[in-house]
Scaffold this active site. Structure first.
Site, mmCIF file in Angstrom:
data_model
loop_
_atom_site.group_PDB
_atom_site.id
_atom_site.type_symbol
_atom_site.label_atom_id
_atom_site.label_comp_id
_atom_site.label_asym_id
_atom_site.label_seq_id
_atom_site.Cartn_x
_atom_site.Cartn_y
_atom_site.Cartn_z
ATOM 1 N N HIS A 40 0.840 -1.229 0.000
ATOM 2 C CA HIS A 40 0.000 0.000 0.000
ATOM 3 C C HIS A 40 0.861 1.259 0.000
ATOM 4 C CE1 HIS A 40 -3.293 -2.726 1.361
ATOM 5 N NE2 HIS A 40 -2.312 -3.251 2.069
ATOM 6 N N SER B 124 15.425 21.859 -15.191
ATOM 7 C CA SER B 124 14.273 22.737 -15.372
ATOM 8 C C SER B 124 14.779 24.066 -15.910
ATOM 9 C CB SER B 124 13.573 22.950 -14.032
ATOM 10 O OG SER B 124 12.801 24.137 -14.083
ATOM 11 N N LYS C 55 16.531 21.699 -9.921
ATOM 12 C CA LYS C 55 15.807 20.479 -10.288
ATOM 13 C C LYS C 55 16.542 19.524 -11.203
ATOM 14 C CE LYS C 55 11.501 20.007 -10.315
ATOM 15 N NZ LYS C 55 10.127 19.985 -10.811
#
Ligand code: ARG
Length: 467
Positions: A166, A287, A293
């Site tokens: 999960h 980016s 990034k």
């Protein structure tokens, strides 16, 4: 080149006998497949050479005509490969483009090539040959991906990470074991590929339009020459069957689903919050606005390609459903789906192989995460069963209370004092701390296929012998 020496604007050289005028421009546009089936040129020429050779061997055409045909086809092959061949949309498809050029090159002997043959069995052959070769390429690509995972698994046979269910921390596992899960998945994809190659290894040529032929052809000879196990057994089925394409697309869809799950994990693992891996510069992008990034674009695109590949499977299934036997022109829509899916799958496997091979595994981050979230709670419960003789359900309950206490204190299970634990159950001794570390937890799971490093190394050896 002239795209058919005797072709007139008014009607088609190949089938224009009963036609007074040529097709409307829109008809030509919807009818033509040359824009995409030119990809089959090598298979088409190979098939024609095998067919002509068999016709001569059987005395159906003369050896002189066969020699002219084979020589002409060889010339066409080099014209196409060197880029000088001019494809014509008026000639519809690859089969008629090649045949028209053959007529221009060798004259009337070219007209004998199509004896005992139809474009229906010709396209079934060309496409099947192409799909078979693509499956062989896929098999090699999957072998490389499995190899990359085996290397990483060996390197990290005892690197501890959290195992999830999960997407919640479940139990500690090793990164090597997690890698081997993908080895199993891609291994199954590869056996599906191998099985499909076996399954489709029957030669269509000689089925003719749908009914076979009265000429004394030898279908076993062409099957052998083209590397098939045997000829297909029913001429009607042969020209109406596209199961081999559907099987390729089904296999591709399942493999793409596996790649997409891996892509998703790579996206998650490479976030600063997880930080389990660092992608190489070669397989990430920056980016244009946020200098910090490093984006997992390749993984995201692999995840997205799954949509195209699944779409191709559904498209071809939908084309084929409800088609009466035998050939219908609908089936011309088979190729673009398969070509597009094949290109996407090849690229996706190659990108994943690169990412897996190059990524930096941050064992420290994995280990830190493995120890949080009470991941060794099951180990405590198992210890209570083994050492204190508790029934598992009671042990589960006791452990639940220990987790609640740790949560209340804001610490890990291993940080609880012996007194704390004994207050919950007096049978607990200080021996319990031996099983509460993540290393002890994984080392204990020695069941066949389990996460213990020793077991992981055994499974790696098993796969190495098969890769
Ligand atoms: N271009 C056609 C295809 O891809 C070739 C077969 C055409 N056969 C026919 N009877 N029109 O399916």
């Amino acid at each position: 080149m002239a795209d058919g020496s005797s072709e007139t604007k008014s009607s088609n050289q190949m089938w224009g006998g009963r036609f007074a005028s040529g097709p409307d421009a829109i008809m030509e546009e919807i009818n033509a497949s040359i824009g995409f089936d030119k990809k089959l040129y090598a298979q088409d020429i190979r098939g024609s050479i095998a067919h002509a050779t068999m016709l001569a061997h059987q005395g159906i055409i003369s050896v002189e005509d066969k020699d002219k045909i084979v020589h002409g086809l060889d010339t066409i092959l080099s014209e196409i490969e060197s880029g000088v061949f001019e494809f014509s949309r008026r000639l519809e498809d690859i089969h008629m483009n090649v045949e028209a050029r053959l007529a221009a090159l060798i004259g009337p002997a070219a007209g004998r090539l199509h004896t005992a043959r139809s474009r229906n069995d010709q396209v079934a052959l060309d496409f099947r040959l192409w799909v078979k070769e693509e499956l062989q390429r896929t098999e090699r690509a999957l072998t490389a991906l499995i190899g990359a995972f085996l290397d990483r698994a060996e390197e990290h046979a005892d690197t501890v990470m959290p195992g999830f269910t999960h997407l919640q921390t479940a139990q500690p596992v090793t990164f090597g074991h997690h890698c081997l899960a993908y080895v199993e998945m891609f291994g199954r994809d590869r056996s599906r590929v191998r099985h499909a190659i076996e399954h489709m290894d029957e030669c269509p040529i000689g089925a003719a339009a749908l009914a076979g032929t009265g000429f004394p052809i030898d279908r076993h000879m062409t099957a052998k020459a083209l590397g098939f196990r045997e000829p297909t057994r029913n001429s009607i089925d042969t020209v109406s069957d596209r199961d081999f394409a559907l099987e390729f697309l089904s296999i591709a869809s399942i493999a793409a689903t596996h790649l997409s799950r891996l892509a998703e994990e790579i996206v998650i693992w490479s976030t600063p919050q997880f930080g389990f891996i660092r992608l190489s510069d070669a397989f990430s992008t920056g980016s244009s606005i946020m200098p910090q990034k490093k984006n997992p674009d390749a993984a995201e695109l692999v995840r997205a390609k799954t949509g195209r590949i699944n779409g191709s499977l559904i498209a071809l299934l939908t084309v084929m459903k409800g088609l009466p036997l035998a050939y219908s022109k609908d089936m011309q829509e088979d190729k673009e789906q398969v070509f597009d899916a094949a290109e996407s799958l090849e690229l996706a496997i190659a990108a994943m192989t690169g990412m897996v091979r190059d990524m930096t595994v941050r064992a420290d981050r994995m280990k830190a995460a493995a120890g949080s979230g009470y991941s060794t709670a099951t180990d405590l419960a198992d210890w209570l069963v083994r050492e204190a003789g508790l029934p598992f359900r009671d042990a589960h309950h006791v452990t639940g209370r220990a987790v609640a206490l740790a949560e209340q204190k804001g610490c890990d299970l291993a940080d609880l004092s012996l007194a704390d634990l004994q207050a919950i159950n007096p049978a607990i001794t200080d021996k319990v701390f031996d099983v509460l570390t993540v290393e002890a937890s994984v080392a204990s799971r020695t069941s066949f296929g389990g996460t213990a490093p020793a077991e992981v190394l055994k499974q790696i050896a098993w796969w190495r012998a098969r890769n």
